[in-house]
Design a protein around this motif. Structure first.
Motif: not given
Length: 414
Positions: A143-153
């Protein structure tokens, strides 16, 4: 405070995070809808496998031009098997259902312990595009929201996976903005904007130790650091050669990341003349690189000398370093000072040694006569996890469902 470039302001990111928090509060209300969304996610990953792999091929071509390290390229390169594993995890999480509160105690004042979502979780990661889907599954289930910060690659693969996941969530009539990805085009500084925002309740950095440590230094919100490599094994006087070999070999079979790879072995001198040379020969035949202190290497040309700083570093390769430890107390003391602290091991047939090890070793997970090999898609759905942490008390070091919920005590009067 870090600021972003012209393509992404802190105001824009704050507004997006606010939407994630509101959406998270909404999805937490319906376990059935979250189960449906998880099933949709698993099916969508399977149905769109070709599109994901095509985007991944483009990222791999760009990564070669960017001189990305081979280790990161291995993490970046998706296979049908990795995508199938992600889909299986999502389906299993869908069938699992939510954890129910424990029954109240039968006393005039009853105490109930129940689980509740943390709120908004951020995953800051390099390569590993499939981890976005697994993280989304764990956050939906809890039941959580998710923020993603992936790599440029991995920018193109990450975008395709994001679009697929948001469509699948919307198809279950849940707000798709419970999942938000900071565009890679916003630059590396955006990685640190999100770990300094009060809208984030927990940050999980995943990747090379340099990334994890950088996030920990920059974050102003709680961090659950992932750990990889630099796991220790003590081979006691009574430990068996075959068992030690299997523990080391199997720990490196994780694909693509051998999270609990045994990279350091402390050896009782009883194995000097027979056991240790045989172990080295077997590991060398399997393609391992062997390093050791000068005292234990004894001039063997196939053994490289370990540097003093090696004992606290992760190799993240099939490399194992050896040194002597005269007894279990000495071994535990060395482990507690130098290991990554997420998974340390003991090989022994002595019951008293196993008891002492379990009491005194400081690792979040301790293995006695058992391979520490990490399985992301574990046999029990409750044990599915992104990776491991050295934070003691968080589900035995597993970054899984229990790490993404808070325990709330409810007290009822008679």
């Amino acid at each position: 405070m870090v600021t972003t470039g012209s393509t992404g302001s802190t105001v824009e990111i704050a507004a997006a995070l606010g939407r994630v928090r509101r959406a998270a509060a909404q999805i937490a209300q319906s376990a059935a809808a979250r189960s449906a969304a998880l099933a949709n996610l698993g099916q969508a990953i399977q149905e769109h496998q070709d599109a994901i792999l095509e985007a991944n091929t483009l990222d791999l071509e760009v990564s070669r031009e960017m001189a990305i390290p081979d280790l990161v390229v291995d993490w970046l390169k998706l296979t049908p098997e990795r995508l199938q594993t992600a889909a299986q995890i999502l389906h299993r999480l869908s069938a699992l259902g939510d954890v129910e509160p424990v029954s109240p105690t039968s006393r005039p004042v009853s105490t109930v312990s129940q689980l509740r979502p943390l709120g908004v979780v951020a995953l800051v990661y390099e390569a590993f595009p499939d981890l976005a889907a697994i993280a989304a599954g764990l956050c939906l289930r809890t039941g959580n929201g998710l923020v993603l910060r992936g790599g440029n690659e991995a920018s193109q693969t990450n975008q395709v996976i994001l679009d697929i996941m948001q469509d699948a969530i919307a198809a279950a009539e849940l707000p798709s903005n419970c999942l938000y990805a900071v565009p890679a085009a916003q630059g590396g500084s955006s990685r640190f904007v999100i770990v300094q925002r009060p809208e984030i309740d927990l940050v999980i950095p995943y990747g090379r130790p340099s990334l994890v440590e950088q996030v920990m230094r920059q974050a102003t919100v709680p961090v659950l650091p992932s750990r990889m490599g630099n796991c220790y094994l003590y081979w006691s006087a009574s430990g068996k050669l075959d068992q030690v070999y299997q523990m080391i070999f199997e720990s490196h079979l994780g694909n693509p990341d051998a999270i609990n790879g045994i990279e350091k072995v402390l050896v009782h001198p009883a194995h000097r003349t027979a056991g240790l040379p045989r172990l080295w020969d077997r590991l060398l035949a399997d393609g391992f690189e062997i390093r050791a202190e000068a005292e234990i290497a004894e001039g063997r040309h196939t053994i490289h000398l370990a540097d003093p700083e090696d004992w606290s570093l992760s190799y993240l390769s099939r490399t194992v370093a050896f040194r002597w430890a005269d007894d279990l107390d000495q071994a535990i003391d060395w482990m507690n000072r130098h290991s990554s602290g997420h998974a340390d091991c003991l090989a022994t047939t002595d019951y008293d040694e196993s008891r002492k090890f379990s009491r005194k070793v400081g690792s979040a997970s301790a293995y006695v006569n058992a391979s520490p090999r990490f399985f992301r898609n574990a046999e029990r759905a409750n044990d599915v996890g992104l990776g491991m942490t050295n934070v003691v008390g968080r589900s035995g070091g597993l970054i899984g469902l229990e790490a993404l919920v808070a325990h709330q005590r409810l007290i009822y009067g008679g």
